[in-house]
Scaffold this active site. Sequence first.
Site, PDB file in Angstrom:
ATOM      1  N   LYS A 156       0.863  -1.155  -0.166  1.00 13.35           N
ATOM      2  CA  LYS A 156       0.083  -0.068  -0.076  1.00 13.35           C
ATOM      3  C   LYS A 156       0.848   1.319   0.142  1.00 13.35           C
ATOM      4  O   LYS A 156       1.152   1.630   1.052  1.00 13.35           O
ATOM      5  CB  LYS A 156      -0.933  -0.173   1.152  1.00 13.35           C
TER       6      LYS A 156
HETATM    7  N1  PMP Z   1      -7.662  -2.726  -2.769  1.00 17.13           N
HETATM    8  C1  PMP Z   1      -7.369  -1.183  -2.730  1.00 17.13           C
HETATM    9  C2  PMP Z   1      -6.671  -0.671  -3.836  1.00 17.13           C
HETATM   10  C3  PMP Z   1      -7.445  -0.464  -1.579  1.00 17.13           C
HETATM   11  O1  PMP Z   1      -6.974   0.494  -1.539  1.00 17.13           O
HETATM   12  C4  PMP Z   1      -7.986  -1.163  -0.271  1.00 17.13           C
HETATM   13  C5  PMP Z   1      -8.184  -0.154   0.700  1.00 17.13           C
HETATM   14  N2  PMP Z   1      -7.140  -0.467   1.779  1.00 17.13           N
HETATM   15  C6  PMP Z   1      -8.469  -2.438  -0.345  1.00 17.13           C
HETATM   16  C7  PMP Z   1      -8.187  -3.108  -1.516  1.00 17.13           C
HETATM   17  C8  PMP Z   1      -9.131  -3.018   0.708  1.00 17.13           C
HETATM   18  O2  PMP Z   1      -8.176  -3.153   1.741  1.00 17.13           O
HETATM   19  P1  PMP Z   1      -8.585  -3.067   3.456  1.00 17.13           P
HETATM   20  O3  PMP Z   1      -9.818  -4.193   3.499  1.00 17.13           O
HETATM   21  O4  PMP Z   1      -7.190  -3.561   3.990  1.00 17.13           O
HETATM   22  O5  PMP Z   1      -8.796  -1.808   3.740  1.00 17.13           O
END
Ligand code: PMP
Length: 304
Positions: free
Chosen positions: A149
């Site tokens: 991320k």
């Molecule tokens: N994919 C992307 C591109 C994201 O930005 C997010 C948000 N963090 C998610 C999936 C979902 O991840 P999470 O459930 O850990 O927030």
Amino acid sequence: MNGKCVRWADANVHISSHALHYGTGVFEGIRCYETPDGPSVFRMGAHLSRLYASADCYRMKIPYTHEEMAAAICETVSRNQFRNCYIRPICFFGSSSLGVHPRKCPVEVAVLVWPWGAYLGEEALERGVRITVSPWQKFHSRMMPTAAKACGQYLNSVLAIQDADERGFHEALLLDAQGKITEGSGENIFLVYGDRLLTNDEHDSILPGITRDCVIEIARNSGLAVEARPLEVDDLLHCDEAFFTGTAAEVAPICELDGQRIGQGKRGPVTTKLQRAYLDAAAGRTATYRKWHCPVKQMEAAAL
Ligand code: PMP
């Protein structure tokens, strides 16, 4: 910010910061929910593990331990007296040289907190979102580490959501170069076929979400089968129900793809059940899932 509590207005960075020019930062999006044990950070351990893993991808050494970061998050929530809030830890290469290699740049660390309601809107949680296949492809994991991320990686998502919004949709669905489904601009995707859930995985250029992980566990514990495999657009068009998952979006039904109804075109029974179970877990109402909670008060007491 870098070890100190500072006022929002004073939390500034220098314009020569490497991250501003090249996107060289890593971050997390976490939610703190009001629970019977007071405000509590949901999935703190999983989010911090992903933060450190994202930093490793970019050879960034975070100058604090997991425990120090967790304590800083709890202190920031507590000092702001929030009961429900969004938490954004960010680590980035600061100011030194603007050569592309950030070798000399210091690693700066901040934790931001603010109240943030339903990311796709209150109505989306109930009525569902209308989405569109993005003209922008999702980058492949050989181009950038999709499991990380990282700030710059979000330019792909920004282009996709800007385009979707301009064309009147709530969210974009990004496909890979082969036309397979990857994810939304900030959410993972699930399809419902009877009592079976389908979702893709890290081999399909997704950010493996922590909400996705919760939903898989909740679904299996409630007797649903969960299968991870590559997903085609046709799989989405023919499923009974579909929904997005994400920390910000929580569990959001998908009701339409480019004007074509998905299932009954509204939140279906399986999505409703999983959404409720997820929000119950997040609000600390389910004993089985208390393990996902880090109550702010408990962490502060431990730090004394
Ligand atoms: N994919 C992307 C591109 C994201 O930005 C997010 C948000 N963090 C998610 C999936 C979902 O991840 P999470 O459930 O850990 O927030």
